[in-house]
Design a protein around this motif. Sequence first.
Motif, short mmCIF file in Angstrom:
data_model
loop_
_atom_site.label_atom_id
_atom_site.label_comp_id
_atom_site.label_asym_id
_atom_site.label_seq_id
_atom_site.Cartn_x
_atom_site.Cartn_y
_atom_site.Cartn_z
N ASN A 1 0.83 -1.20 0.00
CA ASN A 1 0.00 0.00 0.00
C ASN A 1 0.87 1.26 0.00
O ASN A 1 0.62 2.21 -0.75
N GLU A 2 1.90 1.27 0.85
CA GLU A 2 2.82 2.40 0.88
C GLU A 2 3.53 2.57 -0.46
O GLU A 2 3.77 3.68 -0.92
N LEU A 3 3.83 1.44 -1.09
CA LEU A 3 4.57 1.48 -2.35
C LEU A 3 3.73 2.11 -3.47
O LEU A 3 4.27 2.84 -4.32
N THR A 4 2.43 1.84 -3.48
CA THR A 4 1.60 2.43 -4.52
C THR A 4 1.57 3.95 -4.39
O THR A 4 1.63 4.68 -5.39
N PHE A 5 1.50 4.46 -3.15
CA PHE A 5 1.52 5.90 -2.96
C PHE A 5 2.91 6.49 -3.21
O PHE A 5 3.04 7.64 -3.61
N TYR A 6 3.94 5.70 -2.98
CA TYR A 6 5.29 6.16 -3.30
C TYR A 6 5.43 6.37 -4.81
O TYR A 6 5.95 7.39 -5.27
N PHE A 7 4.99 5.39 -5.60
CA PHE A 7 5.06 5.52 -7.06
C PHE A 7 4.25 6.72 -7.53
O PHE A 7 4.64 7.44 -8.45
N ALA A 8 3.08 6.95 -6.91
CA ALA A 8 2.26 8.09 -7.29
C ALA A 8 2.99 9.40 -7.04
O ALA A 8 2.89 10.35 -7.82
N SER A 9 3.74 9.47 -5.95
CA SER A 9 4.45 10.70 -5.60
C SER A 9 5.54 11.04 -6.60
O SER A 9 5.94 12.20 -6.72
N GLN A 10 6.04 10.04 -7.33
CA GLN A 10 7.08 10.29 -8.31
C GLN A 10 6.55 11.07 -9.50
O GLN A 10 7.32 11.64 -10.28
N PHE A 11 5.24 11.13 -9.65
CA PHE A 11 4.62 11.88 -10.74
C PHE A 11 4.40 13.32 -10.27
O PHE A 11 3.28 13.79 -10.10
N ASN A 12 5.51 14.01 -10.00
CA ASN A 12 5.50 15.41 -9.55
C ASN A 12 4.65 15.63 -8.30
O ASN A 12 3.90 16.60 -8.20
N GLY A 13 4.74 14.69 -7.35
CA GLY A 13 4.05 14.89 -6.08
C GLY A 13 2.59 14.51 -6.07
O GLY A 13 1.84 14.96 -5.20
N THR A 14 2.16 13.69 -7.03
CA THR A 14 0.78 13.22 -7.02
C THR A 14 0.46 12.58 -5.67
O THR A 14 1.23 11.79 -5.15
N THR A 15 -0.67 12.94 -5.10
CA THR A 15 -1.21 12.46 -3.82
C THR A 15 -0.52 13.08 -2.59
O THR A 15 -0.86 12.70 -1.47
N ASP A 16 0.43 14.00 -2.75
CA ASP A 16 0.98 14.67 -1.56
C ASP A 16 -0.16 15.33 -0.77
O ASP A 16 -1.12 15.85 -1.35
N CYS A 17 -0.06 15.29 0.54
CA CYS A 17 -1.10 15.84 1.41
C CYS A 17 -0.67 17.21 1.95
O CYS A 17 0.48 17.39 2.36
N PHE A 18 -1.61 18.14 1.99
CA PHE A 18 -1.35 19.49 2.49
C PHE A 18 -2.35 19.83 3.60
O PHE A 18 -3.55 19.69 3.41
N LEU B 1 2.51 27.30 -3.67
CA LEU B 1 3.33 26.25 -3.08
C LEU B 1 2.80 24.87 -3.45
O LEU B 1 3.58 23.93 -3.67
N VAL B 2 1.49 24.74 -3.52
CA VAL B 2 0.88 23.46 -3.86
C VAL B 2 1.20 23.07 -5.30
O VAL B 2 1.48 21.91 -5.61
N ASP B 3 1.17 24.04 -6.20
CA ASP B 3 1.31 23.76 -7.63
C ASP B 3 2.72 23.96 -8.17
O ASP B 3 2.98 23.68 -9.34
N SER B 4 3.63 24.46 -7.35
CA SER B 4 4.99 24.69 -7.82
C SER B 4 5.77 23.38 -7.87
O SER B 4 5.25 22.31 -7.51
N GLU B 5 7.01 23.46 -8.31
CA GLU B 5 7.85 22.26 -8.38
C GLU B 5 7.97 21.62 -7.00
O GLU B 5 8.17 22.29 -6.00
N ARG B 6 7.87 20.32 -6.95
CA ARG B 6 7.83 19.60 -5.68
C ARG B 6 9.14 19.75 -4.91
O ARG B 6 10.23 19.56 -5.46
N LEU C 1 1.43 25.78 6.80
CA LEU C 1 1.22 24.74 5.80
C LEU C 1 2.15 23.57 6.10
O LEU C 1 3.36 23.76 6.28
N ILE C 2 1.58 22.38 6.17
CA ILE C 2 2.35 21.16 6.38
C ILE C 2 2.15 20.27 5.17
O ILE C 2 1.02 19.92 4.82
N GLN C 3 3.23 19.91 4.50
CA GLN C 3 3.18 19.05 3.33
C GLN C 3 3.84 17.73 3.66
O GLN C 3 4.97 17.68 4.16
N ILE C 4 3.13 16.63 3.39
CA ILE C 4 3.63 15.30 3.73
C ILE C 4 3.35 14.35 2.58
O ILE C 4 2.26 14.36 2.00
N ALA C 5 4.32 13.51 2.25
CA ALA C 5 4.11 12.48 1.24
C ALA C 5 3.07 11.48 1.74
O ALA C 5 3.12 11.04 2.89
N HIS C 6 2.13 11.13 0.87
CA HIS C 6 1.00 10.30 1.28
C HIS C 6 1.42 8.91 1.72
O HIS C 6 0.67 8.21 2.41
#
Length: 393
Positions: free
Chosen positions: A59-76, A160-165, A190-195
């Motif tokens: 489960n963690e790995l699927t969200f890790y791969f998503a994050s490689q797509f410019n921060g897809t699924t990062d939580c704010f 900050l949300v839409d800028s480069e990760r 603002l707290i940003q955390i990888a999903h």
Amino acid sequence: MSTKILEHSALAPSRFADLLVNDGKYPLDQPLHPISIRHLETRFTTDITTIQQRHLGRNELTFYFASQFNGTTDCFQTAIVQDLDESGSNHGLFNPENVSRSWIRLKQRFPLLGSRVGVGKDGRQVLIVEEGSLGDTSPAEITFQTVSSEEQALARICDLVDSERVLSDGMLARLVILSRTDLENQIHLLIQIAHLITDGMSNASILRSFLDVLSSPSGPDKEWDLEKSLELALSQETLTSATNLSRQRWHRAIGQVISEIRASKLTGGHTLPRTFTDCTQYTLPRSELYDISFDEDKSAHIIESCRTHELTFGQVLPVLGQVALARILCRTYLRGEMSIEEWNFRRRQPTYTGGPINLRPFLDNEWYEKGGSTNIHITFSTFGVRDKPVSWR
């Protein structure tokens, strides 16, 4: 010292996992196995620092791969916080020393905030926690900026949300403090955390815990036990495997039936108006934030109404979202921007609210009672993958 949250919001990961078009089925044919603890000598001192690591759960790995797509699924997580002592941002709660102290204590309590992702000897991704790094911060972890108004602060947050990760494999969480020049006793946080290390329940714990430490006296650091903290930071697969086997089978059977019934109704996609093209799943969307504030009296009235009906605000919010969406669709139709055929189609389509999903009460009871109910890590799965448990070594 005390603080007051004037406004709080959780920015949903609008850059959703378009990359995960294969429903999380990644080429990982073998189960994940734990690897051993390593004790390494630091590069600059002769002190010994403990480094612990474990493989990412599926489960963690699927969200890790998503994050490689410019921060897809990062939580704010965002909040407007006011220092009730009105001592000013330079000398009160929001000074850099107090903020850094609070963030360090939070990492020590929830070590995944200070973890990083590496590659094990077998070539698979592992979570790494280095005890020494939990007692310090890097320059990129905490950022202080200045804004002149609430409007400028909200615009800066959207940027900050839409800028480069900024997050990376080496830094999975960060903190941004926006100081107001027009109100020195107020900040935008603002707290940003990888999903891959957080979920909706974790996000609530992070904000609450951080503000609690921030407004607490800065006395001697409390003793903290890394081993006990990591015992709570287990993968969702590990926690599921600890429950009764027969109960697991019933949960899976019931869940499968419910999922099939829901999937059979989701034939037309989400009802929110949107234009789809061949490039949609490969295009990075931009997040949009529309901010509406309620005053204290109205906020108190809303919460009191929820309690009167024995409901939580979290239970009511998805229903309100359904009503709001229906009004958007109706207005679009009444303006002549939607045909009668499309209107009849959309108003019959169900809407699925993605979260927050809280499976913690249904996982290991001992883990839950020891602090798992409020611990920081991801404990739900939307991908339906299962695997053998993994643990810290």
